[in-house]
Design a protein around this motif. Sequence first.
Motif, short mmCIF file in Angstrom:
data_model
loop_
_atom_site.label_atom_id
_atom_site.label_comp_id
_atom_site.label_asym_id
_atom_site.label_seq_id
_atom_site.Cartn_x
_atom_site.Cartn_y
_atom_site.Cartn_z
N SER A 9 6.24 -2.11 8.56
CA SER A 9 5.22 -2.23 7.51
C SER A 9 4.16 -3.27 7.85
O SER A 9 3.00 -3.13 7.45
CB SER A 9 5.87 -2.55 6.17
N ASP A 50 1.22 -2.28 5.36
CA ASP A 50 1.78 -1.90 4.07
C ASP A 50 2.94 -2.81 3.67
O ASP A 50 3.82 -2.41 2.92
CB ASP A 50 2.25 -0.44 4.12
N ARG A 60 5.07 -5.28 1.67
CA ARG A 60 5.18 -5.65 0.26
C ARG A 60 6.13 -6.82 0.16
O ARG A 60 7.33 -6.68 0.39
CB ARG A 60 5.71 -4.48 -0.56
N ALA A 67 0.94 4.31 6.74
CA ALA A 67 1.71 3.49 5.81
C ALA A 67 2.31 4.37 4.73
O ALA A 67 1.79 5.43 4.41
CB ALA A 67 0.78 2.43 5.19
N LYS A 68 3.42 3.92 4.17
CA LYS A 68 4.14 4.74 3.19
C LYS A 68 3.25 5.15 2.03
O LYS A 68 3.24 6.31 1.62
CB LYS A 68 5.36 3.99 2.68
N ARG A 69 2.51 4.19 1.48
CA ARG A 69 1.69 4.52 0.32
C ARG A 69 0.54 5.46 0.68
O ARG A 69 0.19 6.35 -0.10
CB ARG A 69 1.18 3.23 -0.33
#
Length: 267
Positions: free
Chosen positions: A38, A43, A45, A201-203
């Motif tokens: 990430s 990304d 968090r 990225a995941k989002r």
Amino acid sequence: MSRTPVPPREVRPYLDELVHRTRAVCGPHLVSVLAVGSLALGDYRHGRSDIDVTVVVDRSLPRRALPELAGALAHPALPCPAAGLELVVYPADFAGRPSGGAGYLMDLNTGPSLPERVSHDPGESPAFWYVLDRSVAHQAGLPLFGGPVRDVIAAPERAAVLTALRASVREHAVGEGHAADNRVLNGCRSVVYCRTGRWFAKRGAAGIVAASEAGFRPLIADALRSFERPRESALALPGAAVGDFLDWVAGRVDEAAAAEGGHDAPA
């Protein structure tokens, strides 16, 4: 032109100290230290994501250096500010060529939210995690020490990545040890890789899949809301809906593998 992600300020002192300790242990045998996962994809968090690091060393590194490195980096000897540290050490001659294997010298998991684990035998671990990590590293790894990423980490062949994705989807379908939101968002990232050959990225991947697959849009929206929360307070998602989504993801990966001619690629 896309901007290279910069590690967030919450983790920069930690990464600096990690590199310092790694250099102190490995000395002239150290080739490269890379932030992957990430952090590399922009990304991260804080409070949810792990810190993923790849270390590349010369094969001549004395074997006794590996447990010394694990001790120097283990939480709380080096307090991890994230959910955990996942650090993999590869020999340079392995990392520099395409491979569908695990191939590591050491795999260290440590941190406040990760079970402590140190492995020196790549046969102990499913290879797919490492294939996917090296694929992401080749595309987007952030150098913390050493030369350009693509001079150090070879991209696994697409057939090997698709084989790894099939194994990853099977792992997430079982669900044990994985938050439901992460299972959904990793599934989105898998589908977007199959479509584009690039890691998102995941989002970002979730937005792409939600835009094209209306039936899964509510589940993906719930997964994104949950992903904003700390790991310990992730939302429960409906198990049947998650299972249906992952079945669909598996189908998209199988289609991509068949189109690649890699349906029988080794795991």
